[in-house]
Design an enzyme around this catalytic site. Sequence first.
Site, mmCIF file in Angstrom:
data_model
loop_
_atom_site.group_PDB
_atom_site.id
_atom_site.type_symbol
_atom_site.label_atom_id
_atom_site.label_comp_id
_atom_site.label_asym_id
_atom_site.label_seq_id
_atom_site.Cartn_x
_atom_site.Cartn_y
_atom_site.Cartn_z
ATOM 1 N N ASP A 92 58.105 67.311 9.273
ATOM 2 C CA ASP A 92 58.390 68.719 9.507
ATOM 3 C C ASP A 92 59.770 68.837 10.146
ATOM 4 O O ASP A 92 60.401 67.838 10.477
ATOM 5 C CB ASP A 92 57.306 69.361 10.365
ATOM 6 C CG ASP A 92 57.191 68.730 11.746
ATOM 7 O OD1 ASP A 92 58.064 67.919 12.107
ATOM 8 O OD2 ASP A 92 56.230 69.045 12.458
ATOM 9 N N PHE A 96 58.487 74.290 14.596
ATOM 10 C CA PHE A 96 57.244 74.790 15.174
ATOM 11 C C PHE A 96 57.087 74.305 16.613
ATOM 12 O O PHE A 96 56.669 75.065 17.499
ATOM 13 C CB PHE A 96 56.045 74.350 14.340
ATOM 14 C CG PHE A 96 54.728 74.831 14.879
ATOM 15 C CD1 PHE A 96 54.281 76.119 14.626
ATOM 16 C CD2 PHE A 96 53.926 74.002 15.665
ATOM 17 C CE1 PHE A 96 53.073 76.570 15.130
ATOM 18 C CE2 PHE A 96 52.723 74.441 16.174
ATOM 19 C CZ PHE A 96 52.296 75.728 15.904
ATOM 20 N N ASP A 146 63.283 76.230 10.333
ATOM 21 C CA ASP A 146 62.970 77.653 10.237
ATOM 22 C C ASP A 146 62.483 78.141 11.588
ATOM 23 O O ASP A 146 62.165 77.345 12.473
ATOM 24 C CB ASP A 146 61.906 77.916 9.161
ATOM 25 C CG ASP A 146 60.583 77.246 9.496
ATOM 26 O OD1 ASP A 146 60.601 76.158 10.137
ATOM 27 O OD2 ASP A 146 59.520 77.770 9.128
ATOM 28 N N GLY A 222 54.407 79.859 8.789
ATOM 29 C CA GLY A 222 54.036 81.041 9.551
ATOM 30 C C GLY A 222 52.613 81.508 9.340
ATOM 31 O O GLY A 222 52.310 82.687 9.528
ATOM 32 N N ASP A 272 48.384 70.196 4.897
ATOM 33 C CA ASP A 272 48.265 69.309 6.059
ATOM 34 C C ASP A 272 47.592 70.083 7.169
ATOM 35 O O ASP A 272 47.646 71.317 7.207
ATOM 36 C CB ASP A 272 49.633 68.820 6.537
ATOM 37 C CG ASP A 272 50.327 69.859 7.415
ATOM 38 O OD1 ASP A 272 50.320 69.688 8.652
ATOM 39 O OD2 ASP A 272 50.851 70.856 6.877
ATOM 40 N N CYS A 315 29.984 56.010 7.590
ATOM 41 C CA CYS A 315 28.700 56.377 6.976
ATOM 42 C C CYS A 315 28.093 55.262 6.144
ATOM 43 O O CYS A 315 26.871 55.075 6.124
ATOM 44 C CB CYS A 315 28.880 57.609 6.079
ATOM 45 S SG CYS A 315 29.256 59.125 6.967
ATOM 46 N N HIS A 354 35.842 59.228 9.308
ATOM 47 C CA HIS A 354 34.920 60.023 8.493
ATOM 48 C C HIS A 354 35.542 61.355 8.069
ATOM 49 O O HIS A 354 35.501 61.726 6.887
ATOM 50 C CB HIS A 354 33.623 60.295 9.248
ATOM 51 C CG HIS A 354 32.777 61.331 8.557
ATOM 52 N ND1 HIS A 354 31.990 61.044 7.477
ATOM 53 C CD2 HIS A 354 32.655 62.678 8.765
ATOM 54 C CE1 HIS A 354 31.401 62.145 7.044
ATOM 55 N NE2 HIS A 354 31.792 63.151 7.816
#
Length: 390
Positions: A92, A96, A146, A222, A272, A315, A354
């Site tokens: 990224d 953010f 951004d 966003g 993601d 599992c 898992h």
Amino acid sequence: MLQFDLLATDPASHARRGRLTLNHGVVQTPIFMPVGTYGTVKGVMPQSLRDMGAQIILGNTFHLWMRPGLDVVQSFGGLHAFEQWDKPILTDSGGFQVWSLGAMRKITEEGVYFQSPVNGDKLFMSPEVSMQIQTTLNSDIVMQLDECTPYETQGRLTTEAEARKSMEMSRRWALRSKAEFERLGNPNALFGIVQGGMFEHLRQESLQALVEMDFPGYAIGGVSVGEPKDEMLRIMAHTPHRLPATKPRYLMGVGTPEDLVDGVACGVDMFDCVMPTRNARNGTLFTRYGDLKIRNARHRADHQPLDATCTCHACAGPQGIAWNDGGRGGFSRAYLHHLERCGEMLGPMLTSIHNLHYYLNLMQGIRDALDAGTFSQFHAQFKADRARGV
């Protein structure tokens, strides 16, 4: 390098099947990308990621810049050798995380001035700096810097004027990111990010401007920033299919299993989210038949696996034979409950495996359905199974 081949489309929705070729390998889409913030998917060995079918993982530009620092990563030639992952990586932009610093940062047209949350140093992030960092990381997919438009500003809904101002700055930053990316001669692929808050017409303006810049791929940013689910779904339904059909489409930071399947139906190729691993560490597990809270007392003596249809190591054990196919090699709910109650680190390691396996297997099921032309049936069965309950 990036090449995207569209292999199949669903006539009843915007869902599509594709193949994404990058410098470190081929990614079959639609795909979920596990998040490796600090150069590691928390509690999961790289070999386990390979075993469960992970094709591409994420790294976080901001956090890797802070620690271990670019000099360390550069000495390894990039993230791939540093974290022992030879498949593709997406990073990224760091935007953010900088946005999340709140009072510790100041956003200007030039870039973002902020105080390091690690040691208090005064730092500066601009589109150019983000491109320089990501070039050093040598990620296969690089994101433009951004500004993440918030859903709320100072306790009130972000206005259209505020969303426009933010979107237009992100658009200018996209141009600067692209210019610096090309100046650096980065051999990887740069994605533009569609912004515009919860306003469809602003999303459309952002989208059209980015398409004119001709990025190799596009992301929708966003979302998952505090908005109600129906607002997120509205933007998810509006934007992806309006992006170029010949380019990959990435919905950032989303989401639940339902979000992934619905997102594919809206035309998204890449997802993601930290949810699989974060929820695993908090004892919430995803199964074919709904979510399971492993810390609940009802699991204290339960001999069943988390999901009898699952072939993950938790599992089904190393043989990968699900219980409903005769396998009995995995761990019981009682054992995982015990590990959680005792705070044993093996507990979140197994539950992380898992949850990630569940997400990646879900995406494989989607790809198989698109290949077979049965996505609508798959979508309906998925919803019915999840509504049934554990």
